[in-house]
Design a protein around this motif. Structure first.
Motif, PDB file in Angstrom:
ATOM      1  N   ALA A 117      42.003  21.604 -68.260  1.00 47.70           N
ATOM      2  CA  ALA A 117      40.989  20.982 -69.131  1.00 47.70           C
ATOM      3  C   ALA A 117      39.593  21.421 -68.702  1.00 47.70           C
ATOM      4  CB  ALA A 117      41.118  19.468 -69.097  1.00 47.70           C
ATOM      5  N   LYS A 118      39.343  21.460 -67.392  1.00 47.15           N
ATOM      6  CA  LYS A 118      38.043  21.899 -66.880  1.00 47.15           C
ATOM      7  C   LYS A 118      37.803  23.360 -67.245  1.00 47.15           C
ATOM      8  CE  LYS A 118      34.406  21.825 -64.093  1.00 47.15           C
ATOM      9  NZ  LYS A 118      33.198  21.123 -64.322  1.00 47.15           N
ATOM     10  N   LEU A 119      38.822  24.185 -67.112  1.00 47.15           N
ATOM     11  CA  LEU A 119      38.713  25.594 -67.479  1.00 47.15           C
ATOM     12  C   LEU A 119      38.428  25.736 -68.968  1.00 47.15           C
ATOM     13  CD1 LEU A 119      38.976  28.558 -66.547  1.00 47.15           C
ATOM     14  CD2 LEU A 119      41.416  28.387 -67.058  1.00 47.15           C
ATOM     15  N   ASP A 120      39.117  24.942 -69.768  1.00 43.51           N
ATOM     16  CA  ASP A 120      38.916  24.966 -71.216  1.00 43.51           C
ATOM     17  C   ASP A 120      37.480  24.582 -71.568  1.00 43.51           C
ATOM     18  OD1 ASP A 120      39.755  25.265 -73.902  1.00 43.51           O
ATOM     19  OD2 ASP A 120      40.101  23.109 -74.066  1.00 43.51           O
ATOM     20  N   ASN A 121      36.920  23.599 -70.859  1.00 47.35           N
ATOM     21  CA  ASN A 121      35.537  23.158 -71.114  1.00 47.35           C
ATOM     22  C   ASN A 121      34.495  24.188 -70.684  1.00 47.35           C
ATOM     23  OD1 ASN A 121      36.307  20.742 -72.267  1.00 47.35           O
ATOM     24  ND2 ASN A 121      36.262  19.652 -70.324  1.00 47.35           N
ATOM     25  N   GLU A 122      34.855  25.073 -69.763  1.00 45.84           N
ATOM     26  CA  GLU A 122      33.923  26.108 -69.289  1.00 45.84           C
ATOM     27  C   GLU A 122      33.687  27.176 -70.347  1.00 45.84           C
ATOM     28  OE1 GLU A 122      32.271  26.348 -66.188  1.00 45.84           O
ATOM     29  OE2 GLU A 122      32.960  24.273 -65.973  1.00 45.84           O
TER      30      GLU A 122
END
Length: 160
Positions: free
Chosen positions: A148-153
């Motif tokens: 999810a964090k990677l997706d938000n980046e």
């Protein structure tokens, strides 16, 4: 998306966590897991996410892991998203800075990686394990948070 999960595991607990993390990352991420003894610089080319894990030995990385990380050139992972985890006993908050995950994260940043989440500790009950109850499930959830964090980046999203 190419995801690499590299781990060192003496008694199998870190390997189990690496597999659980792989299970928590979506299938489109094309996940590969590899033991540190087989890891080469070629594995780090064209990856979109690198997750590394190791047990904590004497409040540090195991002696077999240190030389591998020290031999990677400084710009091996320019801007590549990275994350680090370890398997360890439950320590006091004062000793948490001396876990393998913290050392891995520091080394990954030195070679250009961009840390997505703080280093994570997965707990074992004794020197040889086993893992504490619920740690495999927690590893999957951590992987979901990592994704999810990677997706938000990325502004266009990657998990579609």
């Amino acid at each position: 998306m190419e995801t690499l999960i590299a781990y060192f595991s003496k008694f199998g607990n870190t390997h189990k966590i690496a597999d659980a993390i792989a299970g928590g990352i979506p299938q489109q991420a094309n996940v590969t897991t590899i033991d540190f003894e087989h890891l080469t610089l070629d594995h780090l080319v064209n990856i979109d996410l690198l997750v590394m894990g190791s047990p904590t030995h004497n409040m540090n990385l195991p002696k077999t892991v240190k030389p591998l990380l020290e031999n990677f050139p400084k710009r091996t992972l320019p801007g590549t998203p990275v994350a680090a985890f370890d398997t360890s006993y439950k320590m006091s908050w004062m000793l948490n800075q001396f876990t393998a995950a913290k050392h891995l994260a520091r080394n990954l940043r030195k070679i250009g990686g961009k840390l997505l989440l703080p280093p994570e500790i997965f707990l074992v009950t004794g020197r040889e394990g086993p893992l504490m109850n619920g740690e495999l499930e927690r590893a999957e959830k951590w992987a979901e948070s990592l994704w999810a964090k990677l997706d938000n980046e990325f502004s266009d999203g990657i998990a579609e």
